[in-house]
Motif scaffolding. Structure first.
Motif, PDB file in Angstrom:
ATOM      1  N   ILE A 181       0.850  -1.185   0.000  1.00  0.00           N
ATOM      2  CA  ILE A 181       0.000   0.000   0.000  1.00  0.00           C
ATOM      3  C   ILE A 181       0.891   1.242   0.000  1.00  0.00           C
ATOM      4  N   ARG A 182       0.495   2.244  -0.734  1.00  0.00           N
ATOM      5  CA  ARG A 182       1.385   3.376  -1.000  1.00  0.00           C
ATOM      6  C   ARG A 182       1.666   4.231   0.226  1.00  0.00           C
ATOM      7  N   PHE A 183       0.744   4.344   1.141  1.00  0.00           N
ATOM      8  CA  PHE A 183       0.982   5.287   2.229  1.00  0.00           C
ATOM      9  C   PHE A 183       2.096   4.814   3.159  1.00  0.00           C
ATOM     10  N   ALA A 184       2.455   3.523   3.084  1.00  0.00           N
ATOM     11  CA  ALA A 184       3.547   3.039   3.930  1.00  0.00           C
ATOM     12  C   ALA A 184       4.878   3.649   3.502  1.00  0.00           C
ATOM     13  N   ARG A 185       5.043   3.885   2.198  1.00  0.00           N
ATOM     14  CA  ARG A 185       6.173   4.638   1.643  1.00  0.00           C
ATOM     15  C   ARG A 185       7.544   4.048   1.980  1.00  0.00           C
ATOM     16  N   TRP A 186       7.628   2.751   2.164  1.00  0.00           N
ATOM     17  CA  TRP A 186       8.979   2.212   2.380  1.00  0.00           C
ATOM     18  C   TRP A 186       9.086   0.814   1.798  1.00  0.00           C
ATOM     19  N   ILE A 187      10.239   0.520   1.323  1.00  0.00           N
ATOM     20  CA  ILE A 187      10.591  -0.834   0.904  1.00  0.00           C
ATOM     21  C   ILE A 187      12.113  -0.857   0.737  1.00  0.00           C
ATOM     22  N   ASN A 188      12.716  -1.978   1.063  1.00  0.00           N
ATOM     23  CA  ASN A 188      14.156  -2.129   0.879  1.00  0.00           C
ATOM     24  C   ASN A 188      14.415  -2.799  -0.467  1.00  0.00           C
ATOM     25  N   MET A 189      15.362  -2.263  -1.213  1.00  0.00           N
ATOM     26  CA  MET A 189      15.687  -2.816  -2.525  1.00  0.00           C
ATOM     27  C   MET A 189      17.149  -3.234  -2.551  1.00  0.00           C
ATOM     28  N   VAL A 190      17.408  -4.318  -3.254  1.00  0.00           N
ATOM     29  CA  VAL A 190      18.770  -4.792  -3.480  1.00  0.00           C
ATOM     30  C   VAL A 190      18.969  -4.911  -4.974  1.00  0.00           C
ATOM     31  N   GLY A 191      20.040  -4.332  -5.483  1.00  0.00           N
ATOM     32  CA  GLY A 191      20.281  -4.385  -6.919  1.00  0.00           C
ATOM     33  C   GLY A 191      21.754  -4.528  -7.235  1.00  0.00           C
ATOM     34  N   ARG A 192      22.029  -5.049  -8.405  1.00  0.00           N
ATOM     35  CA  ARG A 192      23.405  -5.150  -8.881  1.00  0.00           C
ATOM     36  C   ARG A 192      23.617  -4.076  -9.945  1.00  0.00           C
ATOM     37  N   LEU A 193      24.623  -3.216  -9.730  1.00  0.00           N
ATOM     38  CA  LEU A 193      24.891  -2.141 -10.678  1.00  0.00           C
ATOM     39  C   LEU A 193      25.514  -2.705 -11.953  1.00  0.00           C
ATOM     40  N   ARG A 194      25.136  -2.107 -13.077  1.00  0.00           N
ATOM     41  CA  ARG A 194      25.775  -2.479 -14.332  1.00  0.00           C
ATOM     42  C   ARG A 194      27.250  -2.087 -14.303  1.00  0.00           C
ATOM     43  N   ASP A 195      28.025  -2.747 -15.113  1.00  0.00           N
ATOM     44  CA  ASP A 195      29.447  -2.404 -15.218  1.00  0.00           C
ATOM     45  C   ASP A 195      29.586  -0.949 -15.639  1.00  0.00           C
ATOM     46  N   GLY A 196      30.425  -0.217 -14.930  1.00  0.00           N
ATOM     47  CA  GLY A 196      30.676   1.178 -15.264  1.00  0.00           C
ATOM     48  C   GLY A 196      29.756   2.162 -14.576  1.00  0.00           C
ATOM     49  N   VAL A 197      28.688   1.691 -13.915  1.00  0.00           N
ATOM     50  CA  VAL A 197      27.757   2.582 -13.213  1.00  0.00           C
ATOM     51  C   VAL A 197      28.284   2.822 -11.800  1.00  0.00           C
ATOM     52  N   THR A 198      28.394   4.088 -11.424  1.00  0.00           N
ATOM     53  CA  THR A 198      28.908   4.433 -10.101  1.00  0.00           C
ATOM     54  C   THR A 198      27.777   4.535  -9.091  1.00  0.00           C
ATOM     55  N   GLU A 199      28.170   4.572  -7.833  1.00  0.00           N
ATOM     56  CA  GLU A 199      27.179   4.726  -6.768  1.00  0.00           C
ATOM     57  C   GLU A 199      26.469   6.070  -6.878  1.00  0.00           C
ATOM     58  N   GLN A 200      27.212   7.110  -7.297  1.00  0.00           N
ATOM     59  CA  GLN A 200      26.608   8.433  -7.457  1.00  0.00           C
ATOM     60  C   GLN A 200      25.546   8.419  -8.552  1.00  0.00           C
ATOM     61  N   GLN A 201      25.825   7.732  -9.659  1.00  0.00           N
ATOM     62  CA  GLN A 201      24.834   7.634 -10.739  1.00  0.00           C
ATOM     63  C   GLN A 201      23.600   6.869 -10.275  1.00  0.00           C
ATOM     64  N   ALA A 202      23.815   5.812  -9.495  1.00  0.00           N
ATOM     65  CA  ALA A 202      22.670   5.057  -8.973  1.00  0.00           C
ATOM     66  C   ALA A 202      21.825   5.923  -8.051  1.00  0.00           C
ATOM     67  N   ASN A 203      22.473   6.736  -7.234  1.00  0.00           N
ATOM     68  CA  ASN A 203      21.737   7.632  -6.347  1.00  0.00           C
ATOM     69  C   ASN A 203      20.904   8.628  -7.142  1.00  0.00           C
ATOM     70  N   GLN A 204      21.479   9.158  -8.222  1.00  0.00           N
ATOM     71  CA  GLN A 204      20.733  10.099  -9.044  1.00  0.00           C
ATOM     72  C   GLN A 204      19.533   9.415  -9.669  1.00  0.00           C
ATOM     73  N   GLY A 205      19.698   8.164 -10.127  1.00  0.00           N
ATOM     74  CA  GLY A 205      18.575   7.425 -10.698  1.00  0.00           C
ATOM     75  C   GLY A 205      17.460   7.198  -9.692  1.00  0.00           C
ATOM     76  N   ILE A 206      17.833   6.889  -8.454  1.00  0.00           N
ATOM     77  CA  ILE A 206      16.819   6.681  -7.412  1.00  0.00           C
ATOM     78  C   ILE A 206      16.097   7.994  -7.098  1.00  0.00           C
ATOM     79  N   ARG A 207      16.841   9.102  -7.067  1.00  0.00           N
ATOM     80  CA  ARG A 207      16.199  10.397  -6.813  1.00  0.00           C
ATOM     81  C   ARG A 207      15.230  10.760  -7.935  1.00  0.00           C
ATOM     82  N   ASP A 208      15.627  10.461  -9.174  1.00  0.00           N
ATOM     83  CA  ASP A 208      14.724  10.733 -10.298  1.00  0.00           C
ATOM     84  C   ASP A 208      13.455   9.892 -10.179  1.00  0.00           C
ATOM     85  N   LEU A 209      13.615   8.639  -9.777  1.00  0.00           N
ATOM     86  CA  LEU A 209      12.455   7.762  -9.604  1.00  0.00           C
ATOM     87  C   LEU A 209      11.529   8.302  -8.521  1.00  0.00           C
TER      88      LEU A 209
END
Length: 673
Positions: A87-115
């Motif tokens: 349900i949306r109002f809970a507003r939390w979930i933990n995600m685990v992902g594997r970054l593609r080769d060449g993708v930095t942690e900073q780029q992943a953070n920007q992608g999550i912020r955009d999402l």
């Protein structure tokens, strides 16, 4: 995660769809405990919360993510549409992902912020103003606060290793100095300087390897003892098998220390052949070995000062934690955490009456003085963070305050021993009324004049009236500040996991068993995921601090012993080398007391230097690990003076014994040596 099943397979993408998601992968521990390690378990059905799931695989023993208590993995879609976190109002979930080769942690953070921004735009009613947590490596996520504790463990172990090495090097140096004439004779007979150095290194390495073998044998027992002592605070179970990695590490460490601390005596004994052969056996050693021994004493005392100060500060920190008032009764209360399966209790109309029946059964048990329901007991969770509004304050939208909201039943504060400082408790007549109780910290922040009772507060867009103010309680941690709380009525419970808290004047361990019996009377098949006395919950919360205090304390005591032995050995050796000199002084009229005083005083010079250096290093180290200390000032002068005085006294006593022995030497005997 890159982990394959050891038997069968993992869950396929198609099995995450509704209708095909009743599959499960089980842990190695569950497979062996419940099914005897039978590989034919794959394809069989098991019951989870009264629902049938097909076992598709068994994970390897090392797979213990996200915690070591997880014994089964199912598709996330088995959670009902109206269940958290779907349900949306809970507003939390933990995600685990594997970054593609060449993708930095900073780029992943920007992608999550955009999402998060897109979700805020698409679902303004539930996501507006909410952001995403930053991306972090899985290692950092698993270690969390444990990283610093593990570093403290490693650091104290390293200091003890260095202290032991310095002690051994000092003894080897003393022995090598005594062998100066032997080495000089060998040199006179044709042995090169390299050959002599190799001889000393061989002896040093041999001693180190013998010590390494003994250390590995002790480590096989000590690691188990330490991990048992650490309890559940380690991020994952600390399996420390005695495998090739451990053996290679021990071998490398033994060789490294043998070489490093074998070269020091070899370098310190640069004695010229002619001078060495002309020296009498009783003369004091050269200046090089003397300075080296003084350096070793300084190092020993400095390391001991660091370890003993660390032990003292951790002990004081633990004592301060034990004095913390958690805000609830820890001696007479117990909790039982129960899961109500969706299959039998699909909605609030089913599971809330069931929860009431469980509560009534606990209240009816002999010796139970009070009992109540709550979603999460203190130290087991602090509810959900909810934004709230104060209509009387006209707060701007961007200044909307947040507090943790948690449902409780009437009688909760009495059962937990949390005082009501103003207003009243919930009653059965409040069941349909929009009323809340808030914590005193929250009341003091927004109503410092003390008139919070009767005020209006809007929680999740629902206006409510504050009917009481409860004392602050430590829900998340004993070391942090009390969490601002808003207490709601049980009708706000949306999860099938509930906690019953009870208070009794009898033994809390007996209360735990009584609560188990009450739950099984109502429904023998209900899983009790935890039943524990609150004093044990508090003890578990203090576990990391207790472990560090004991570990650093043991190392501190060992450091004192090693430092005393080191000072005793050096002074004994120096006194032995000065036997002729002392005999001459005695023959010329020097009093024994003056000889003792002079010997002890000269021995204290490197001790004082070591104490000063150790104090500076300890202060720097304590500042680094300050997060592990509670209510302790790393610059407390009393602690430094106390430890310095203790080291001075112990070192003086260690030097006094050989000094007194030297003062009793008969001059005629000394002059004949």
């Amino acid at each position: 995660l890159g982990v394959r099943a050891q038997v069968g397979r993992t869950i396929s993408p198609e099995e995450h769809r509704d209708g095909a998601n009743r599959v499960v992968v089980i842990s190695d521990a569950l497979w062996r405990a419940q099914y005897g390690g039978d590989p034919r378990i794959v394809g069989n059905s098991v019951q989870l919360n009264d629902e049938s799931f097909t076992v598709v695989g068994v994970m390897p023993r090392e797979m213990r993510y996200p915690t070591s208590t997880v014994q089964a993995w199912t598709p996330l879609t088995v959670i009902p549409e109206q269940g958290i976190p779907r349900i949306r109002f809970a507003r939390w979930i933990n995600m685990v992902g594997r970054l593609r080769d060449g993708v930095t942690e900073q780029q992943a953070n920007q992608g999550i912020r955009d999402l998060a921004r897109r979700l805020s735009e698409e679902h303004a009613d539930s996501n507006e103003g909410w952001t995403a947590a930053p991306v972090q490596s899985l290692r950092d996520s698993v270690l969390g606060a444990s990283r610093e504790r593990l570093l403290v463990m490693f650091g104290t172990g390293l200091l003890i290793l260095l202290l032991g090495c310095v002690n051994i090097a000092n003894l080897v140096l003393s022995r090598a100095t005594q062998r100066t004439r032997e080495l000089s004779v060998r040199a006179a007979l044709g042995a090169s300087r390299g050959r002599l150095v190799r001889q000393l290194l061989t002896e040093s390495i041999l001693l180190s390897l013998i010590g390494g073998v003994i250390g590995v044998a002790l480590a096989s027992w000590g690691a188990k003892a330490l991990t048992a002592l650490a309890g559940s605070w380690l991020p994952l179970p600390a399996d420390v098998p005695l495998d090739a990695r451990v053996l290679l590490f021990a071998l490398g460490l033994s060789l490294a220390t043998g070489i490093a601390f074998g070269l020091i005596p070899a370098a310190a004994n640069r004695t010229h052949l002619g001078g060495a052969l002309r020296e009498s056996r009783g003369n004091t050693a050269g200046r090089g070995p003397q300075l080296t021994r003084a350096f070793f004493v300084v190092s020993e005392v400095a390391l001991a000062m660091m370890l003993v100060l660390g032990a003292l500060f951790f002990a004081r920190s633990f004592a301060a934690l034990n004095r913390v008032n958690p805000g609830f009764d820890t001696e007479h209360t117990a909790i039982a955490r129960i899961t109500l399966p969706d299959s039998r209790y699909p909605d609030a109309a089913a599971f809330l009456p069931a929860a009431d029946r469980l509560l009534a059964a606990v209240r009816a048990r002999p010796g139970v003085e009070a009992a109540a329901l709550i979603k999460n007991a203190p130290l087991r969770g602090a509810g959900e963070p909810y934004g709230f509004d104060l209509p009387a304050r006209n707060l701007p939208p961007d200044a909307r305050p947040v507090a943790n909201a948690i449902p409780v039943s009437p009688g909760y504060f009495d059962a937990m021993g949390i005082p009501l400082v103003a207003g009243r408790d919930f009653t059965s007549r409040d069941a349909e009324l929009p009323v809340v109780i808030i914590s005193s910290g929250l009341a003091a922040r927004y109503w410092p004049d003390g008139n919070a009772v009767g005020q209006e507060i809007v929680v999740t867009d629902s206006p409510a009236r504050i009917i009481g103010v409860a004392g602050d309680a430590k829900y998340e941690s004993l070391t942090g500040d009390a969490t601002p709380m808003i207490y709601l009525l049980p009708s706000n419970m949306t999860r099938r996991v509930i906690t019953i808290v009870a208070r009794s004047s009898s033994n809390p361990d007996a209360l735990v068993e009584s609560m188990r019996a009450a739950v099984h009377e109502v429904d023998p098949e209900l899983p009790i995921t935890e039943a524990i006395a609150m004093r044990d919950a508090v003890r578990d919360a203090l576990g990391p601090h207790r472990f560090l205090m004991l570990l650093v304390g043991m190392f501190g005591v060992l450091a004192l012993i090693l430092a005393a032995v080191g000072v005793f050995g050096v002074v004994s050796y120096v006194v032995g080398q000065r036997t002729n000199e002392i005999g001459i002084r005695t023959a010329l009229g020097a009093r024994p007391l003056a000889i003792v005083r002079a010997t002890v005083a000269s021995s204290m010079i490197p001790v004082v230097v070591g104490i000063a250096g150790g104090a500076v290093a300890a202060y720097a180290g304590l500042r680094v690990v300050g997060a592990q200390l509670f209510s302790v000032n790393p610059a407390d002068p009393v602690s430094y003076v106390t430890v310095a005085a203790a080291l001075l006294i112990i070192s003086a006593l260690a030097a006094l014994v050989p000094a007194a022995r030297a003062a009793r030497v008969d001059p005629t005997t000394a002059l004949r040596l």
